[in-house]
Design an enzyme around this catalytic site. Structure first.
Site, PDB file in Angstrom:
ATOM      1  N   GLY A  71       0.810  -1.205   0.000  1.00  0.00           N
ATOM      2  CA  GLY A  71       0.000   0.000   0.000  1.00  0.00           C
ATOM      3  C   GLY A  71       0.847   1.260   0.000  1.00  0.00           C
ATOM      4  CB  THR A  72       4.517   1.794  -0.100  1.00  0.00           C
ATOM      5  OG1 THR A  72       4.631   1.021   1.095  1.00  0.00           O
ATOM      6  CG2 THR A  72       5.449   2.996  -0.011  1.00  0.00           C
ATOM      7  CB  THR A  73       1.631   6.164  -2.673  1.00  0.00           C
ATOM      8  OG1 THR A  73       1.894   7.000  -1.532  1.00  0.00           O
ATOM      9  CG2 THR A  73       0.259   5.532  -2.498  1.00  0.00           C
ATOM     10  CB  ALA A  96      -4.666  -1.267  -3.328  1.00  0.00           C
ATOM     11  CB  SER A  97      -3.854   4.143  -4.684  1.00  0.00           C
ATOM     12  OG  SER A  97      -5.232   4.020  -4.990  1.00  0.00           O
ATOM     13  CG  PHE A  99      -4.955  -2.215   0.727  1.00  0.00           C
ATOM     14  CD1 PHE A  99      -5.157  -3.441   0.117  1.00  0.00           C
ATOM     15  CD2 PHE A  99      -3.741  -1.592   0.548  1.00  0.00           C
ATOM     16  CE1 PHE A  99      -4.167  -4.037  -0.653  1.00  0.00           C
ATOM     17  CE2 PHE A  99      -2.739  -2.167  -0.213  1.00  0.00           C
ATOM     18  CZ  PHE A  99      -2.956  -3.400  -0.815  1.00  0.00           C
ATOM     19  CG  HIS A 131      -5.560  12.771   3.066  1.00  0.00           C
ATOM     20  ND1 HIS A 131      -5.973  12.901   1.760  1.00  0.00           N
ATOM     21  CD2 HIS A 131      -5.699  11.461   3.381  1.00  0.00           C
ATOM     22  CE1 HIS A 131      -6.341  11.710   1.302  1.00  0.00           C
ATOM     23  NE2 HIS A 131      -6.184  10.824   2.268  1.00  0.00           N
ATOM     24  CG  HIS A 132      -3.399  13.062   8.312  1.00  0.00           C
ATOM     25  ND1 HIS A 132      -2.029  13.052   8.173  1.00  0.00           N
ATOM     26  CD2 HIS A 132      -3.846  11.896   7.777  1.00  0.00           C
ATOM     27  CE1 HIS A 132      -1.650  11.923   7.603  1.00  0.00           C
ATOM     28  NE2 HIS A 132      -2.734  11.201   7.345  1.00  0.00           N
ATOM     29  CE  LYS A 135      -2.152  11.432   1.246  1.00  0.00           C
ATOM     30  NZ  LYS A 135      -1.224  10.283   1.223  1.00  0.00           N
TER      31      LYS A 135
END
Length: 233
Positions: A71-73, A96-97, A99, A131-132, A135
């Site tokens: 799940g790492t981008t 997956a971008s 999950f 997002h928070h 990020k």
């Protein structure tokens, strides 16, 4: 099921909690590059590491016949290499971008809506992700996946952050407080608007999806996606 975690930050820790609650065992927590890894103890690996480490982790797992969930981008310039290696080694791999089970249903809804709207040029599409503040990358991988779904079913050629071009799909990224993740796709015309939205209430959905994917991939060979895991194909 014996799970190895590559990356043991907030996501890794939550994945561990959910995996143990579902009766699985965490046999390794690898937070930095290491050459002394016993792959024989693993049934599956879950990678939520750093972009610079992800491809190396995936490569090591596939070379040692360990199915891997990533799940790492930020490493996708090497995605085709990972696919080739998986096929060469007859391994098993899912990237997956996002999950989250709900987000992956949202992806399908986004694609379906884009197909319905593709012959209605009076609607301008815009994407927003929130997002928070921790990020730092923008836009999110989830927003990019949503944009790609729209582009595949429309006349848009590309997406850009904060673009005002009529030919370019605009993505707006916001960083606010502790927001786990909110993604909105809006079709706006002068007469009305159509909007779909996914709001994550916490990180647990992302972790649960990764564990679900790990459970699903055991015994399989090939390159898969969350569409396969959720039988959406």
């Amino acid at each position: 099921m014996r799970i190895a975690l590559f990356g043991y930050g907030k996501m890794g820790q939550m994945i561990a909690q959910i995996a143990v609650s579902r009766g699985h065992e965490i046999v390794a927590k690898i937070d930095e590059n290491s050459e002394n890894i016993d792959f024989s103890t693993m049934d599956v690996a879950i990678d939520f590491s750093m972009p610079e480490a992800a491809f190396g982790n995936i490569t090591k797992c596939l070379n040692n016949n360990v199915p891997v969930i990533s799940g790492t981008t930020g490493w996708l310039d090497k995605y085709e290499d990972a696919i080739s290696l998986c096929e060469e080694k007859k391994g098993a791999f899912i990237y997956a971008s996002n999950f989250s089970l709900g987000v992956n249903i949202f992806f399908e809804l986004n694609n379906y809506l884009a197909k319905m709207m593709q012959n209605l040029p009076e609607y301008k599409v815009e994407l927003e992700e929130i997002h928070h503040t921790q990020k730092l990358d923008a836009p999110s991988g989830t927003a990019i996946t949503l944009a790609e779904g729209v582009i595949a079913n429309s006349n848009y050629a590309q997406w850009k952050l904060d673009s005002e071009s009529q030919e370019t799909l605009k993505i707006t990224s916001k960083r606010i407080g502790k927001v786990p993740g909110t993604h909105t796709v809006a079709y706006n015309s002068i007469v009305d608007s159509i909007e779909i939205k996914h709001t994550a209430h916490n990180r647990e959905g992302f972790a649960l999806g990764a564990v679900t994917a790990a459970e699903w991939i055991i015994g399989k060979t090939g390159v898969f996606s969350m569409r396969d895991v959720l039988n959406l194909g």
